[in-house]
Design a protein around this motif. Structure first.
Motif, short mmCIF file in Angstrom:
data_model
loop_
_atom_site.label_atom_id
_atom_site.label_comp_id
_atom_site.label_asym_id
_atom_site.label_seq_id
_atom_site.Cartn_x
_atom_site.Cartn_y
_atom_site.Cartn_z
N MET A 87 2.91 -10.68 17.23
CA MET A 87 2.58 -9.25 17.27
C MET A 87 3.29 -8.53 16.14
SD MET A 87 0.88 -6.92 19.05
CE MET A 87 0.64 -7.40 20.77
N HIS A 88 2.62 -7.56 15.54
CA HIS A 88 3.17 -6.83 14.40
C HIS A 88 2.82 -5.36 14.57
CE1 HIS A 88 2.67 -5.35 10.13
NE2 HIS A 88 3.92 -5.73 10.15
N ILE A 89 3.79 -4.50 14.35
CA ILE A 89 3.52 -3.06 14.46
C ILE A 89 3.58 -2.44 13.07
CG2 ILE A 89 4.38 -0.87 15.42
CD1 ILE A 89 5.39 -2.55 17.83
N LEU A 90 2.53 -1.71 12.71
CA LEU A 90 2.50 -1.05 11.40
C LEU A 90 3.41 0.18 11.43
CD1 LEU A 90 -1.33 -1.07 10.61
CD2 LEU A 90 0.44 -2.30 9.32
N SER A 91 4.15 0.40 10.36
CA SER A 91 4.99 1.60 10.26
C SER A 91 4.08 2.81 9.97
CB SER A 91 6.01 1.44 9.13
OG SER A 91 5.34 1.41 7.89
N HIS A 92 4.65 3.99 10.13
CA HIS A 92 3.91 5.22 9.83
C HIS A 92 3.45 5.21 8.37
CE1 HIS A 92 2.73 9.40 10.04
NE2 HIS A 92 3.45 9.64 8.98
N GLU A 93 4.35 4.73 7.48
CA GLU A 93 4.03 4.71 6.03
C GLU A 93 2.88 3.74 5.76
OE1 GLU A 93 7.16 4.60 7.28
OE2 GLU A 93 7.61 6.66 6.65
N GLU A 94 2.90 2.59 6.43
CA GLU A 94 1.81 1.61 6.23
C GLU A 94 0.47 2.16 6.72
OE1 GLU A 94 4.06 -2.71 6.46
OE2 GLU A 94 3.81 -1.58 8.32
N LYS A 95 0.51 2.85 7.87
CA LYS A 95 -0.74 3.44 8.39
C LYS A 95 -1.26 4.50 7.43
CE LYS A 95 -0.22 2.67 13.30
NZ LYS A 95 -0.28 3.21 14.64
N THR A 96 -0.36 5.32 6.91
CA THR A 96 -0.77 6.36 5.95
C THR A 96 -1.36 5.72 4.70
OG1 THR A 96 0.98 7.75 6.80
CG2 THR A 96 0.06 8.40 4.69
N PHE A 97 -0.74 4.63 4.24
CA PHE A 97 -1.23 3.92 3.06
C PHE A 97 -2.66 3.41 3.30
CE2 PHE A 97 -1.49 -0.28 0.84
CZ PHE A 97 -1.61 0.22 -0.44
N LEU A 98 -2.90 2.83 4.49
CA LEU A 98 -4.24 2.31 4.81
C LEU A 98 -5.26 3.46 4.93
CD1 LEU A 98 -3.45 -0.50 7.42
CD2 LEU A 98 -4.17 -0.78 5.04
N LEU A 99 -4.85 4.52 5.62
CA LEU A 99 -5.77 5.67 5.77
C LEU A 99 -6.14 6.26 4.42
CD1 LEU A 99 -4.54 7.74 8.86
CD2 LEU A 99 -6.84 6.80 8.49
N ASP A 100 -5.14 6.33 3.53
CA ASP A 100 -5.39 6.90 2.20
C ASP A 100 -6.29 5.99 1.35
OD1 ASP A 100 -3.88 9.07 2.82
OD2 ASP A 100 -2.10 8.45 1.70
N LYS A 123 -3.90 -4.48 -2.24
CA LYS A 123 -2.69 -4.31 -1.41
C LYS A 123 -3.08 -3.84 -0.01
CE LYS A 123 0.95 -3.58 -4.78
NZ LYS A 123 0.32 -3.17 -6.07
N ALA A 124 -4.04 -2.90 0.05
CA ALA A 124 -4.46 -2.37 1.35
C ALA A 124 -5.21 -3.43 2.16
CB ALA A 124 -5.34 -1.14 1.14
N PHE A 125 -6.13 -4.14 1.52
CA PHE A 125 -6.91 -5.16 2.24
C PHE A 125 -5.99 -6.28 2.76
CE2 PHE A 125 -10.79 -8.23 1.91
CZ PHE A 125 -11.06 -8.07 3.26
N SER A 126 -5.03 -6.71 1.93
CA SER A 126 -4.11 -7.77 2.37
C SER A 126 -3.21 -7.27 3.49
CB SER A 126 -3.20 -8.23 1.24
OG SER A 126 -3.94 -8.58 0.14
N LEU A 127 -2.71 -6.03 3.36
CA LEU A 127 -1.85 -5.49 4.43
C LEU A 127 -2.61 -5.47 5.75
CD1 LEU A 127 0.68 -4.00 5.50
CD2 LEU A 127 -0.35 -1.86 4.69
N LEU A 128 -3.87 -5.00 5.70
CA LEU A 128 -4.68 -4.93 6.91
C LEU A 128 -4.91 -6.33 7.50
CD1 LEU A 128 -6.53 -3.33 8.86
CD2 LEU A 128 -8.39 -3.82 7.28
N MET A 129 -5.29 -7.29 6.65
CA MET A 129 -5.60 -8.63 7.16
C MET A 129 -4.33 -9.35 7.63
SD MET A 129 -8.79 -8.52 7.16
CE MET A 129 -8.83 -10.08 8.04
N ASP A 130 -3.19 -9.11 6.96
CA ASP A 130 -1.91 -9.67 7.43
C ASP A 130 -1.59 -9.13 8.82
OD1 ASP A 130 -1.63 -11.01 5.06
OD2 ASP A 130 -0.11 -9.66 4.22
N HIS A 131 -1.78 -7.82 8.99
CA HIS A 131 -1.49 -7.18 10.27
C HIS A 131 -2.36 -7.78 11.39
CE1 HIS A 131 -0.83 -4.24 13.37
NE2 HIS A 131 -2.11 -3.89 13.34
N LEU A 132 -3.67 -7.90 11.12
CA LEU A 132 -4.58 -8.44 12.15
C LEU A 132 -4.25 -9.91 12.43
CD1 LEU A 132 -7.97 -6.79 11.12
CD2 LEU A 132 -6.47 -6.16 13.02
N THR A 133 -3.89 -10.66 11.40
CA THR A 133 -3.55 -12.08 11.58
C THR A 133 -2.32 -12.19 12.50
OG1 THR A 133 -4.42 -12.57 9.40
CG2 THR A 133 -2.97 -14.23 10.36
N LEU A 134 -1.29 -11.38 12.22
CA LEU A 134 -0.07 -11.43 13.04
C LEU A 134 -0.36 -10.99 14.48
CD1 LEU A 134 2.47 -10.05 10.44
CD2 LEU A 134 2.49 -12.34 11.46
#
Ligand code: AMP
Length: 185
Positions: free
Chosen positions: A1-14, A40-51
């Motif tokens: 399980m992995h929790i995205l930080s507020h900064e990571e969520k903002t980065f993805l939304l942006d 960077k955004a696509f990898s962060l998202l896919m890393d998060h879903l993988t975890l």
């Protein structure tokens, strides 16, 4: 399980572009092509879903046409599991089963191949459903019903974005647990 930080969520939304008045007046379309085009955004998202899903027993990932195919197939390959497309009627070549759902005006339908969940060779295979976005929730609720009707078991429905002001997640939650990476109010 992995929790995205507020900064990571903002980065993805942006990384997701808002297109006003598409496909019709008054709609703000969430354009995920800009996220796909940002490595960077696509990898962060896919890393998060993988975890999130790597230790969850899953037999299939089912993606809803068409943007659910992109995230669903990428995740299935990372998790070394199987991918099943859920499509609009008339697109799949073999025998299908389908589920209708109501729109504001009229009805729509989602379909899968009748043997979509048979390749694993066990009863009640576990399926994760993926799409890019929850608006009214109608498409995803019909897709969950279709998975369950076909003899498989939808264990969760996963979305990149939930438009929370439409409360579409409430309907889906009656059928399966819901996870959304990003929430838009
Ligand atoms: P719904 O059945 O109302 O939850 O609609 C969900 C489907 O419509 C998803 O497959 C989305 O890709 C698409 N969709 C609905 N509204 C939007 C929006 N504002 N931006 C992007 N896609 C949308």
């Amino acid at each position: 399980m992995h929790i995205l930080s507020h900064e990571e969520k903002t980065f993805l939304l942006d990384a997701i572009r808002n297109v006003e008045d598409f496909p019709k007046q008054g709609i703000i379309f969430k354009d995920i092509t800009t996220l796909l085009g940002n490595e960077k955004a696509f990898s962060l998202l896919m890393d998060h879903l993988t975890l999130r899903y790597e230790n969850v027993p899953l037999d299939y990932i089912a993606g809803i046409e068409s943007r659910g195919f992109i995230f669903g197939a990428a995740l299935a390959a990372r998790l070394k599991t199987r991918f099943v497309p859920i499509r609009k009627p008339g697109k799949l070549p073999y025998t299908t089963i389908s589920e209708k759902y109501s729109l504001e005006y009229g009805v729509d339908e989602v379909a899968i191949h009748i043997d979509a969940f048979s390749s694993v060779g066990k009863p009640k295979p576990k399926v994760l459903l993926i799409d890019d976005l929850i608006a009214t929730g109608g498409t995803a609720t019909a897709a969950v019903n279709l998975i369950n009707k076909s003899g498989a078991q939808c264990i969760e429905a996963c979305f990149i974005i939930n438009l929370t002001f439409l409360q579409g997640d409430l309907d889906i939650k009656k059928a399966t647990p819901v996870y959304s990476v990003l929430e838009v109010n």
